[in-house]
Design a protein around this motif. Structure first.
Motif, PDB file in Angstrom:
ATOM      1  N   SER A  26      77.868  12.435 -55.863  1.00 33.55           N
ATOM      2  CA  SER A  26      77.505  12.829 -57.226  1.00 33.55           C
ATOM      3  C   SER A  26      77.021  11.634 -58.044  1.00 33.55           C
ATOM      4  O   SER A  26      76.075  11.739 -58.831  1.00 33.55           O
ATOM      5  N   CYS A  27      77.654  10.488 -57.851  1.00 31.94           N
ATOM      6  CA  CYS A  27      77.222   9.266 -58.553  1.00 31.94           C
ATOM      7  C   CYS A  27      75.820   8.852 -58.113  1.00 31.94           C
ATOM      8  O   CYS A  27      74.982   8.495 -58.953  1.00 31.94           O
ATOM      9  N   PHE A  28      75.554   8.899 -56.807  1.00 28.75           N
ATOM     10  CA  PHE A  28      74.208   8.584 -56.327  1.00 28.75           C
ATOM     11  C   PHE A  28      73.193   9.575 -56.880  1.00 28.75           C
ATOM     12  O   PHE A  28      72.094   9.203 -57.285  1.00 28.75           O
ATOM     13  N   ASN A  29      73.577  10.844 -56.918  1.00 31.35           N
ATOM     14  CA  ASN A  29      72.682  11.873 -57.450  1.00 31.35           C
ATOM     15  C   ASN A  29      72.344  11.588 -58.917  1.00 31.35           C
ATOM     16  O   ASN A  29      71.171  11.629 -59.308  1.00 31.35           O
ATOM     17  N   SER A  30      73.334  11.255 -59.709  1.00 34.36           N
ATOM     18  CA  SER A  30      73.066  10.992 -61.125  1.00 34.36           C
ATOM     19  C   SER A  30      72.291   9.690 -61.322  1.00 34.36           C
ATOM     20  O   SER A  30      71.562   9.538 -62.301  1.00 34.36           O
ATOM     21  N   HIS A  31      72.426   8.755 -60.368  1.00 28.44           N
ATOM     22  CA  HIS A  31      71.693   7.488 -60.438  1.00 28.44           C
ATOM     23  C   HIS A  31      70.207   7.694 -60.134  1.00 28.44           C
ATOM     24  O   HIS A  31      69.356   6.970 -60.664  1.00 28.44           O
ATOM     25  N   LEU A  32      69.889   8.692 -59.290  1.00 33.76           N
ATOM     26  CA  LEU A  32      68.515   8.889 -58.842  1.00 33.76           C
ATOM     27  C   LEU A  32      67.779  10.016 -59.562  1.00 33.76           C
ATOM     28  O   LEU A  32      66.625   9.858 -59.965  1.00 33.76           O
ATOM     29  N   VAL A  33      68.415  11.153 -59.694  1.00 28.36           N
ATOM     30  CA  VAL A  33      67.756  12.363 -60.173  1.00 28.36           C
ATOM     31  C   VAL A  33      67.787  12.423 -61.694  1.00 28.36           C
ATOM     32  O   VAL A  33      68.799  12.112 -62.323  1.00 28.36           O
ATOM     33  N   GLY A  34      66.651  12.804 -62.266  1.00 28.00           N
ATOM     34  CA  GLY A  34      66.568  12.963 -63.721  1.00 28.00           C
ATOM     35  C   GLY A  34      66.244  11.676 -64.464  1.00 28.00           C
ATOM     36  O   GLY A  34      66.310  11.646 -65.700  1.00 28.00           O
ATOM     37  N   ARG A  35      65.889  10.635 -63.757  1.00 25.97           N
ATOM     38  CA  ARG A  35      65.523   9.373 -64.417  1.00 25.97           C
ATOM     39  C   ARG A  35      64.162   9.530 -65.066  1.00 25.97           C
ATOM     40  O   ARG A  35      63.290  10.236 -64.572  1.00 25.97           O
ATOM     41  N   ARG A  36      63.992   8.839 -66.172  1.00 25.96           N
ATOM     42  CA  ARG A  36      62.706   8.849 -66.871  1.00 25.96           C
ATOM     43  C   ARG A  36      62.307   7.407 -67.160  1.00 25.96           C
ATOM     44  O   ARG A  36      63.157   6.524 -67.227  1.00 25.96           O
ATOM     45  N   GLN A  37      61.010   7.225 -67.341  1.00 29.77           N
ATOM     46  CA  GLN A  37      60.530   5.884 -67.671  1.00 29.77           C
ATOM     47  C   GLN A  37      59.330   5.978 -68.597  1.00 29.77           C
ATOM     48  O   GLN A  37      58.683   7.013 -68.697  1.00 29.77           O
ATOM     49  N   GLN A  38      59.073   4.872 -69.264  1.00 28.64           N
ATOM     50  CA  GLN A  38      57.874   4.750 -70.073  1.00 28.64           C
ATOM     51  C   GLN A  38      57.414   3.300 -70.014  1.00 28.64           C
ATOM     52  O   GLN A  38      58.181   2.410 -69.644  1.00 28.64           O
ATOM     53  N   VAL A  39      56.160   3.091 -70.349  1.00 30.64           N
ATOM     54  CA  VAL A  39      55.569   1.762 -70.285  1.00 30.64           C
ATOM     55  C   VAL A  39      55.189   1.337 -71.690  1.00 30.64           C
ATOM     56  O   VAL A  39      54.669   2.139 -72.480  1.00 30.64           O
ATOM     57  N   GLN A  40      55.449   0.070 -71.988  1.00 33.48           N
ATOM     58  CA  GLN A  40      55.077  -0.468 -73.287  1.00 33.48           C
ATOM     59  C   GLN A  40      54.177  -1.684 -73.060  1.00 33.48           C
ATOM     60  O   GLN A  40      54.491  -2.569 -72.278  1.00 33.48           O
ATOM     61  N   ALA A  41      53.031  -1.677 -73.748  1.00 36.85           N
ATOM     62  CA  ALA A  41      52.102  -2.803 -73.708  1.00 36.85           C
ATOM     63  C   ALA A  41      51.737  -3.145 -75.152  1.00 36.85           C
ATOM     64  O   ALA A  41      51.063  -2.371 -75.832  1.00 36.85           O
ATOM     65  N   GLY A  42      52.250  -4.274 -75.593  1.00 33.52           N
ATOM     66  CA  GLY A  42      52.039  -4.630 -77.002  1.00 33.52           C
ATOM     67  C   GLY A  42      52.725  -3.618 -77.889  1.00 33.52           C
ATOM     68  O   GLY A  42      53.907  -3.345 -77.756  1.00 33.52           O
ATOM     69  N   ARG A  43      51.957  -3.008 -78.781  1.00 36.98           N
ATOM     70  CA  ARG A  43      52.527  -1.992 -79.701  1.00 36.98           C
ATOM     71  C   ARG A  43      52.387  -0.574 -79.178  1.00 36.98           C
ATOM     72  O   ARG A  43      52.861   0.364 -79.806  1.00 36.98           O
ATOM     73  N   THR A  64      53.095   2.504 -76.595  1.00 38.54           N
ATOM     74  CA  THR A  64      54.138   2.998 -75.702  1.00 38.54           C
ATOM     75  C   THR A  64      53.687   4.318 -75.124  1.00 38.54           C
ATOM     76  O   THR A  64      53.240   5.204 -75.855  1.00 38.54           O
ATOM     77  N   SER A  65      53.812   4.458 -73.819  1.00 35.52           N
ATOM     78  CA  SER A  65      53.423   5.709 -73.163  1.00 35.52           C
ATOM     79  C   SER A  65      54.477   6.780 -73.407  1.00 35.52           C
ATOM     80  O   SER A  65      55.594   6.492 -73.851  1.00 35.52           O
ATOM     81  N   ALA A  66      54.123   8.006 -73.063  1.00 38.14           N
ATOM     82  CA  ALA A  66      55.083   9.101 -73.120  1.00 38.14           C
ATOM     83  C   ALA A  66      56.110   8.916 -72.002  1.00 38.14           C
ATOM     84  O   ALA A  66      55.837   8.259 -70.997  1.00 38.14           O
ATOM     85  N   LEU A  67      57.284   9.491 -72.179  1.00 42.84           N
ATOM     86  CA  LEU A  67      58.299   9.452 -71.123  1.00 42.84           C
ATOM     87  C   LEU A  67      57.833  10.296 -69.943  1.00 42.84           C
ATOM     88  O   LEU A  67      57.302  11.387 -70.123  1.00 42.84           O
ATOM     89  N   SER A  68      58.020   9.777 -68.740  1.00 46.60           N
ATOM     90  CA  SER A  68      57.662  10.500 -67.516  1.00 46.60           C
ATOM     91  C   SER A  68      58.888  10.585 -66.620  1.00 46.60           C
ATOM     92  O   SER A  68      59.657   9.634 -66.512  1.00 46.60           O
ATOM     93  N   MET A  69      59.036  11.716 -65.955  1.00 40.61           N
ATOM     94  CA  MET A  69      60.124  11.890 -64.984  1.00 40.61           C
ATOM     95  C   MET A  69      59.803  11.089 -63.730  1.00 40.61           C
ATOM     96  O   MET A  69      58.668  11.057 -63.281  1.00 40.61           O
ATOM     97  N   ILE A  70      60.808  10.440 -63.171  1.00 42.04           N
ATOM     98  CA  ILE A  70      60.660   9.728 -61.907  1.00 42.04           C
ATOM     99  C   ILE A  70      61.098  10.689 -60.810  1.00 42.04           C
ATOM    100  O   ILE A  70      62.271  11.064 -60.730  1.00 42.04           O
ATOM    101  N   LEU A  71      60.149  11.090 -59.994  1.00 43.48           N
ATOM    102  CA  LEU A  71      60.419  12.101 -58.982  1.00 43.48           C
ATOM    103  C   LEU A  71      60.793  11.521 -57.624  1.00 43.48           C
ATOM    104  O   LEU A  71      61.291  12.221 -56.759  1.00 43.48           O
TER     105      LEU A  71
END
Length: 174
Positions: free
Chosen positions: A23-40, A42-49
């Protein structure tokens, strides 16, 4: 491109991870999101699949567990392997007069590794594939001339020097 479902399934079946740990590994991997920031900006949040978090000790360990079956595949072909992060090296040993047989075993193994990688959402980089024949200076003339290895639809010609973790290995001249 580590597939989360495949990794979690492998952790459970191959390595016996279950219950709270799984369950800990599952929560560490599944449902993660990321975004990228360059200067000012910021991209939209994207799910990491897929994939494992890079730059963490756990990410490297999870990748090694994900690719552990690769060692069995290579070993079953009578070859040895050296894995470091996402690099895999195959090694084979034989008397010089059996070099053609070794060449064919390595070629078949590369095909099987490529198939395994495709079925596990990984990619074999044929452009980085190289091979070298090593022998003592006394026996190097006994090596049979070897054609290039086929790596998917590409060919890898024998080289006279390879680099392994910043160490250069040179072929003895014929």
């Amino acid at each position: 491109m580590v597939d989360h479902h495949t990794l979690l399934h492998r952790l459970e079946l191959t390595f016996g991870v279950s219950d709270v740990a799984l369950s800990c590994f599952n929560s560490h991997l599944v449902g993660r999101r990321q975004q990228v920031q360059a200067g000012r900006l910021t991209s939209a949040l994207s799910m990491i699949l897929c994939g494992v978090p890079q730059g963490s000790v756990l990410g490297l360990i999870l990748f090694l567990l994900y690719t552990a079956d690769l060692l069995s595949l290579i070993d079953d072909r009578g070859l040895q392997a050296h894995l470091y992060a996402d690099d895999t090296q195959l090694y084979g040993f034989c008397p010089p007069h059996e070099s053609l047989d070794l060449h064919m075993r390595i070629s078949r193994c590369i095909d099987e590794v490529a198939t395994w990688m495709l079925s596990n959402r990984l990619q074999l980089n044929a452009n980085k594939t190289e091979f070298i024949w090593l022998s003592s200076s006394r026996r190097v003339h006994q090596l049979l001339q070897q054609p290039s290895l086929s790596v998917g639809s590409d060919l890898a010609a024998p080289v006279s020097v390879v680099r392994d973790l910043s160490i250069y290995v040179y072929e003895v001249s014929r």
